[in-house]
Write a protein that holds these residues in place. Sequence first.
Motif, PDB file in Angstrom:
ATOM      1  N   UNK A 136       0.806  -1.217   0.000  1.00  0.00           N
ATOM      2  CA  UNK A 136       0.000   0.000   0.000  1.00  0.00           C
ATOM      3  C   UNK A 136       0.839   1.267   0.000  1.00  0.00           C
ATOM      4  N   UNK A 137       2.080   1.183   0.446  1.00  0.00           N
ATOM      5  CA  UNK A 137       2.917   2.368   0.572  1.00  0.00           C
ATOM      6  C   UNK A 137       4.208   2.168  -0.199  1.00  0.00           C
ATOM      7  N   UNK A 138       4.337   2.911  -1.279  1.00  0.00           N
ATOM      8  CA  UNK A 138       5.583   2.847  -2.038  1.00  0.00           C
ATOM      9  C   UNK A 138       6.490   3.977  -1.569  1.00  0.00           C
ATOM     10  N   UNK A 139       7.778   3.708  -1.470  1.00  0.00           N
ATOM     11  CA  UNK A 139       8.697   4.760  -1.029  1.00  0.00           C
ATOM     12  C   UNK A 139       8.723   5.917  -2.026  1.00  0.00           C
ATOM     13  N   UNK A 140       8.852   7.097  -1.504  1.00  0.00           N
ATOM     14  CA  UNK A 140       8.977   8.301  -2.323  1.00  0.00           C
ATOM     15  C   UNK A 140      10.443   8.716  -2.271  1.00  0.00           C
ATOM     16  N   UNK A 141      11.086   8.895  -3.427  1.00  0.00           N
ATOM     17  CA  UNK A 141      12.492   9.336  -3.403  1.00  0.00           C
ATOM     18  C   UNK A 141      12.634  10.698  -2.716  1.00  0.00           C
TER      19      UNK A 141
ATOM     20  N   UNK B  35      13.693  13.583  -3.362  1.00  0.00           N
ATOM     21  CA  UNK B  35      14.018  14.634  -4.322  1.00  0.00           C
ATOM     22  C   UNK B  35      12.885  15.658  -4.336  1.00  0.00           C
ATOM     23  N   UNK B  36      13.203  16.858  -4.733  1.00  0.00           N
ATOM     24  CA  UNK B  36      12.196  17.916  -4.792  1.00  0.00           C
ATOM     25  C   UNK B  36      11.071  17.516  -5.739  1.00  0.00           C
ATOM     26  N   UNK B  37      11.425  17.021  -6.922  1.00  0.00           N
ATOM     27  CA  UNK B  37      10.393  16.643  -7.898  1.00  0.00           C
ATOM     28  C   UNK B  37       9.510  15.508  -7.397  1.00  0.00           C
ATOM     29  N   UNK B  38      10.101  14.502  -6.760  1.00  0.00           N
ATOM     30  CA  UNK B  38       9.318  13.363  -6.276  1.00  0.00           C
ATOM     31  C   UNK B  38       8.379  13.781  -5.157  1.00  0.00           C
ATOM     32  N   UNK B  39       8.860  14.599  -4.239  1.00  0.00           N
ATOM     33  CA  UNK B  39       8.014  15.058  -3.137  1.00  0.00           C
ATOM     34  C   UNK B  39       6.891  15.931  -3.685  1.00  0.00           C
ATOM     35  N   UNK B  40       7.210  16.859  -4.554  1.00  0.00           N
ATOM     36  CA  UNK B  40       6.182  17.725  -5.135  1.00  0.00           C
ATOM     37  C   UNK B  40       5.141  16.901  -5.884  1.00  0.00           C
ATOM     38  N   UNK B  41       5.580  15.879  -6.601  1.00  0.00           N
ATOM     39  CA  UNK B  41       4.661  15.033  -7.346  1.00  0.00           C
ATOM     40  C   UNK B  41       3.747  14.213  -6.461  1.00  0.00           C
ATOM     41  N   UNK B  42       4.181  13.929  -5.242  1.00  0.00           N
ATOM     42  CA  UNK B  42       3.383  13.135  -4.309  1.00  0.00           C
ATOM     43  C   UNK B  42       2.386  13.994  -3.528  1.00  0.00           C
ATOM     44  N   UNK B  43       2.621  15.299  -3.497  1.00  0.00           N
ATOM     45  CA  UNK B  43       1.708  16.211  -2.799  1.00  0.00           C
ATOM     46  C   UNK B  43       0.657  16.724  -3.777  1.00  0.00           C
ATOM     47  N   UNK B  44      -0.448  17.177  -3.254  1.00  0.00           N
ATOM     48  CA  UNK B  44      -1.493  17.718  -4.110  1.00  0.00           C
ATOM     49  C   UNK B  44      -1.943  19.083  -3.614  1.00  0.00           C
TER      50      UNK B  44
ATOM     51  N   UNK C 280      10.801  17.381   5.980  1.00  0.00           N
ATOM     52  CA  UNK C 280       9.473  17.683   6.520  1.00  0.00           C
ATOM     53  C   UNK C 280       8.388  17.328   5.512  1.00  0.00           C
ATOM     54  N   UNK C 281       8.537  17.789   4.290  1.00  0.00           N
ATOM     55  CA  UNK C 281       7.501  17.561   3.285  1.00  0.00           C
ATOM     56  C   UNK C 281       7.536  16.139   2.747  1.00  0.00           C
ATOM     57  N   UNK C 282       8.687  15.482   2.779  1.00  0.00           N
ATOM     58  CA  UNK C 282       8.753  14.067   2.391  1.00  0.00           C
ATOM     59  C   UNK C 282       7.903  13.248   3.362  1.00  0.00           C
ATOM     60  N   UNK C 283       8.031  13.546   4.657  1.00  0.00           N
ATOM     61  CA  UNK C 283       7.224  12.828   5.645  1.00  0.00           C
ATOM     62  C   UNK C 283       5.732  13.101   5.422  1.00  0.00           C
ATOM     63  N   UNK C 284       5.387  14.337   5.142  1.00  0.00           N
ATOM     64  CA  UNK C 284       3.989  14.675   4.870  1.00  0.00           C
ATOM     65  C   UNK C 284       3.478  13.880   3.661  1.00  0.00           C
ATOM     66  N   UNK C 285       4.282  13.796   2.615  1.00  0.00           N
ATOM     67  CA  UNK C 285       3.890  13.038   1.420  1.00  0.00           C
ATOM     68  C   UNK C 285       3.748  11.553   1.736  1.00  0.00           C
TER      69      UNK C 285
END
Length: 89
Positions: free
Chosen positions: A12-17, A19-28, A54-59
């Motif tokens: 259910x949970x795939x790791x998010x790299x 990176x700025x682009x990966x974190x931004x892509x995971x947020x909405x 901080x935002x990686x954890x949020x994502x």
Amino acid sequence: MSAQPEHRADPRVRPIPHTIDAVAGALTGAKRMAFYAEIGQAEEGEQINAVLRKWWMEAMFDSRPGRGQRLADADARRGLVSLPDLAGE
């Protein structure tokens, strides 16, 4: 031996790299805009790393199904488990 990193088997949970682009892509929506505003103002080095963490954890929290319900349950104090219970004591 593989050079690939090991990840938990939870499908259910795939790791998010990290990176700025990966974190931004995971947020909405508003969260993505807040991330871009904060990362855009961060200085090179530890400050930018702290914003990214901080935002990686949020994502990652958002990527796990049911976050809204878990937060509502915690606010309502439903289903809480004491730490000794978690530790098997």
